[in-house]
Design a protein around this motif. Structure first.
Motif, mmCIF file in Angstrom:
data_model
loop_
_atom_site.group_PDB
_atom_site.id
_atom_site.type_symbol
_atom_site.label_atom_id
_atom_site.label_comp_id
_atom_site.label_asym_id
_atom_site.label_seq_id
_atom_site.Cartn_x
_atom_site.Cartn_y
_atom_site.Cartn_z
ATOM 1 N N CYS A 82 6.519 5.024 -0.141
ATOM 2 C CA CYS A 82 5.827 5.480 -1.065
ATOM 3 C C CYS A 82 5.951 5.008 -2.237
ATOM 4 O O CYS A 82 7.232 4.817 -2.491
ATOM 5 C CB CYS A 82 5.627 6.984 -1.099
ATOM 6 N N TYR A 94 0.921 -1.241 -0.165
ATOM 7 C CA TYR A 94 -0.030 -0.072 -0.032
ATOM 8 C C TYR A 94 1.069 1.079 -0.074
ATOM 9 O O TYR A 94 1.867 1.448 0.883
ATOM 10 C CB TYR A 94 -0.807 0.084 1.392
ATOM 11 N N CYS A 95 0.404 2.054 -1.034
ATOM 12 C CA CYS A 95 1.400 3.427 -0.853
ATOM 13 C C CYS A 95 0.635 4.526 -0.184
ATOM 14 O O CYS A 95 -0.742 4.632 -0.108
ATOM 15 C CB CYS A 95 1.377 3.769 -2.397
ATOM 16 N N LYS A 96 1.274 4.935 0.855
ATOM 17 C CA LYS A 96 0.839 5.745 2.092
ATOM 18 C C LYS A 96 0.430 7.214 1.673
ATOM 19 O O LYS A 96 -0.396 7.871 2.062
ATOM 20 C CB LYS A 96 1.864 5.980 3.291
ATOM 21 N N LYS A 97 1.024 7.496 0.117
ATOM 22 C CA LYS A 97 0.922 8.923 -0.025
ATOM 23 C C LYS A 97 -0.513 8.848 -1.178
ATOM 24 O O LYS A 97 -1.223 9.904 -0.790
ATOM 25 C CB LYS A 97 1.918 9.441 -0.969
ATOM 26 N N CYS A 98 -0.427 7.936 -2.256
ATOM 27 C CA CYS A 98 -1.400 8.044 -3.003
ATOM 28 C C CYS A 98 -2.656 7.008 -2.782
ATOM 29 O O CYS A 98 -4.049 7.309 -3.271
ATOM 30 C CB CYS A 98 -1.114 7.592 -4.459
ATOM 31 N N GLY A 99 -2.325 5.939 -1.871
ATOM 32 C CA GLY A 99 -3.596 5.130 -1.522
ATOM 33 C C GLY A 99 -3.948 3.794 -2.362
ATOM 34 O O GLY A 99 -4.855 3.398 -2.191
ATOM 35 N N ASP A 100 -2.789 3.749 -3.213
ATOM 36 C CA ASP A 100 -3.008 2.696 -4.145
ATOM 37 C C ASP A 100 -2.181 1.395 -3.811
ATOM 38 O O ASP A 100 -1.270 1.519 -2.941
ATOM 39 C CB ASP A 100 -2.533 2.904 -5.344
#
Length: 64
Positions: free
Chosen positions: A46, A18-24
């Motif tokens: 990220c 899970y990317c903590k910046k974009c949420g994908d």
């Protein structure tokens, strides 16, 4: 980090993060993530796309 996703193309299970910046969610490969030996899973927090948008990276890449 998502436990396991299913990759229909290769027919095998793949780990996703899970990317903590974009949420994908993206597969945990060097195609989507930069390495970070200090983290538990070995990748940055990220994705590559979000990392390139960080102010510190943009400032470093500016040409004077």
């Amino acid at each position: 980090m998502k436990a396991i996703g299913w990759d229909d193309v290769k027919g095998c299970a793949v780990l996703e993060k899970y990317c903590k910046k974009c949420g994908d969610f993206y597969p945990m490969t060097s195609e989507f993530w930069y390495r970070d030996k200090r983290s538990k899973d070995g990748f940055r927090h990220c994705c590559k796309g979000c990392y390139s948008e960080l102010p510190s990276v943009i400032k470093r890449l500016q040409i004077f």
